[in-house]
Design an enzyme around this catalytic site. Structure first.
Site, short mmCIF file in Angstrom:
data_model
loop_
_atom_site.label_atom_id
_atom_site.label_comp_id
_atom_site.label_asym_id
_atom_site.label_seq_id
_atom_site.Cartn_x
_atom_site.Cartn_y
_atom_site.Cartn_z
CG HIS A 301 34.16 39.02 38.51
ND1 HIS A 301 34.32 38.95 39.93
CD2 HIS A 301 34.79 37.62 38.49
CE1 HIS A 301 35.10 39.23 40.73
NE2 HIS A 301 35.28 38.37 39.35
CG ASP A 334 32.33 42.46 41.60
OD1 ASP A 334 32.25 41.82 40.42
OD2 ASP A 334 33.84 41.52 41.73
CB SER A 417 36.32 35.44 42.69
OG SER A 417 37.06 36.00 41.83
#
Length: 574
Positions: A301, A334, A417
């Protein structure tokens, strides 16, 4: 040789024989002085025999006086008429002599010679300007250094006056040799002199002036240095009356390798910050170097906003930047891999083993929350195998991530992230991917939500497998059972659907589930002995394995439970 024997003539005077002669007794009538003194006649030179001697008596006396008048004197007459007259006779006392000695140095004690009788006189009053002598028998100190030899200089010793003698006011006695003994013992120790001339008054004045000048210069230098130091101190500390707070001194920069600082120091060179921009979106995330070929692992993402024609820029810890391109990504895990080219000296991050992690283990998270690159936070492992789902903004569920995550209380915020979660030895054990926000639900770091101490990381074992597949093939494979689940089921467990939206059978014919005996409507309650409460949890537990792994499933059918075993299949669809 005939010894000369004296003879006596009839008049009673003695005459010499064989050439010798005797002085005749002086006659008071022959030569008298006004004061009653008399003089001896000068003896006449006579070299003849006895027969040639002048006759005795008056005639002889006259002849002797005539011969004496014609004889040449042996030396000049004494102008002072000091007896004895003429040449010193054999009875004259020996003239005083002096032994050479060194001149005593200034302030040295001059010893007095002992008296002729051998006994030391009693100490009497000292002459003005003299120092009492030290006894000649006094031993010299054992540690004294022998004096250097000096050139002898004659010196006249001044004897101490006898007891009771009065000291003349105008100096020493008239006869300094009256008590002199040339054979007296030497003084107790040699006298020395330095050989240096005593400075004059002008020299002493010049020396004093030089000393004053040098002292003034030295005082000025010292005063200047002290004044400068005091001025600098006052400038730094705000004056004498200013407040100066205590402070610790400098310490070595090194830290314990197992401390948070030591872990961060080793890991930061391997961590990068990614700036992604696309036609519609942009974002910031974190990644870490996998190898020296420039492969970097991050979340899918994070790079997804770049799309097909966006830009990905990588900034290293050193501040250098480089353009990166997408190697491959997988929304179900992910995870994504990007690569930079033309960059040398990369430092790959060491990978750990997430299966060894225990709850309570200390961990360190590194990332760029809100674009604050190189941010380090620490915490512990709060839980293991925490099933979470994230994403799915498209609405069809194709972008939902199913993660059997490691839960940590290390603060993770938007921008963390894709960053590494490190163990106490600085090894990567997880990839930070999601946080639980205060609004509820699991969200990716891309959401603008703050940390509340609930962060989730993809286990590194799963990340390693997916990264290898993305680098080697550009795609990631998913382990599958070959069944379709009813995601609307509200009961406990994961129920197999009875029909699909596209009209296909819920159990794939010939798939792993079909071969193991799973039927439509069965409820799967356990996987490898661990309880599952929903379809999402079953997917998470399944994707935590590799294709080809064997699973033990507990299946409930018609109120009865049964255990079946199957081998996971593979699906390369995203």
């Amino acid at each position: 040789m005939n010894e000369g024997k004296p003879t006596q003539d009839p008049s009673g005077q003695r005459t010499g024989t064989e050439g010798d002669f005797h002085l005749e007794r002086p006659s008071r009538t022959a030569a008298t002085s006004d004061d009653g003194d008399f003089e001896l006649r000068r003896p006449e030179e006579h070299t003849g025999s006895a027969e040639d001697a002048p006759p005795s008596g008056p005639a002889g006396s006259e002849a002797a006086r005539a011969g004496a008048a014609q004889a040449k004197p042996l030396h000049d007459p004494d102008p002072y008429s000091t007896p004895p007259y003429g040449e010193p006779g054999p009875w004259a006392p020996a003239p005083p002599v002096q032994h050479p000695a060194t001149t005593p140095a200034h302030g040295t004690v001059v010893p007095a010679p002992p008296p002729l009788g051998g006994e030391a006189p009693e100490q009497g009053p000292q002459m003005p300007g003299t120092v009492a002598a030290t006894p000649a028998t006094a031993p010299a100190p054992a540690h004294a250094t022998p004096p250097a030899p000096v050139t002898p200089v004659p010196v006249t010793a001044v004897p101490a006056p006898p007891p009771g003698a009065s000291i003349p006011a105008d100096g020493p006695p008239a006869d300094p040799w009256a008590r002199y003994d040339p054979w007296a013992a030497a003084a107790a120790g040699p006298l020395q002199q330095t050989g240096e001339a005593a400075p004059s008054v002008a020299q002493r004045k010049r020396r004093a002036r030089r000393t004053l000048v040098l002292g003034a210069v030295l005082l000025a230098l010292v005063s200047g240095g002290v004044g400068g130091a005091v001025g600098a101190y006052l400038e730094r500390n705000g004056g004498i009356g200013g407040v100066e707070l205590p402070q610790a001194g400098e310490e070595p920069a090194g830290r314990d390798p197992d401390s948070v600082a030591g872990i961060a120091a080793r890991a930061l060179p391997s961590v990068v910050t990614l700036h992604v921009s696309g036609s519609e979106q942009s974002g910031t995330g974190t990644g870490f170097v996998l190898d020296d070929q420039g492969h970097i692992l991050t979340n899918n993402h994070v790079v997804e906003p770049a799309g097909e024609d966006g830009e990905i820029t990588v900034t290293f810890h050193s501040g250098d930047t480089a353009e990166a391109e997408l190697v491959g990504g997988d929304s179900g895990y992910d995870l994504a891999v990007v690569q930079v080219k033309g960059v040398h000296g990369l430092q790959p991050a060491p990978l750990g083993n997430s299966d060894n992690v225990q709850v309570g283990d200390p961990v360190v998270a590194i990332g760029a929350p809100f674009d604050l690159a190189g941010t380090v936070t620490s915490g512990i492992i709060s839980a293991k195998q925490r099933p979470i789902t994230a994403g799915g903004e498209s609405g069809d569920g194709s972008e939902i991530s199913y993660v059997d995550a490691l839960q940590t209380d290390a603060p993770i915020n938007p921008g963390n992230s894709g960053g590494p979660l490190l163990d106490s030895r600085g090894r990567v054990i997880g990839i930070n991917s999601a946080i639980r926000s205060a609004g509820g639900g699991a969200e990716t770091d891309g959401e603008q939500a703050g940390s509340i101490g609930l962060g989730f990381a993809i286990p590194v074992n799963q990340g390693k497998r997916v990264a290898e597949e993305l680098i080697n093939t550009g795609r990631a494979t998913h382990p599958v059972i070959g069944i379709t689940l009813d995601m609307d089921y509200g009961g406990d467990g994961a129920r197999v659907g009875t029909r699909t939206s596209d009209g296909r059978a819920p159990v794939t014919a010939g798939g792993p589930g079909d071969l193991a005996g799973i039927r439509a409507g069965d409820v799967i309650t356990e996987v490898d002995g661990q309880r599952v409460h929903s379809g999402e949890e079953l997917i998470v537990k399944t994707r935590a394995h590799r294709p080809g792994d064997r699973l033990e499933l507990t299946v409930e059918r018609g109120g009865r439970e049964r255990t079946i075993s199957l081998v996971l299949g593979s699906s390369d669809d995203g």
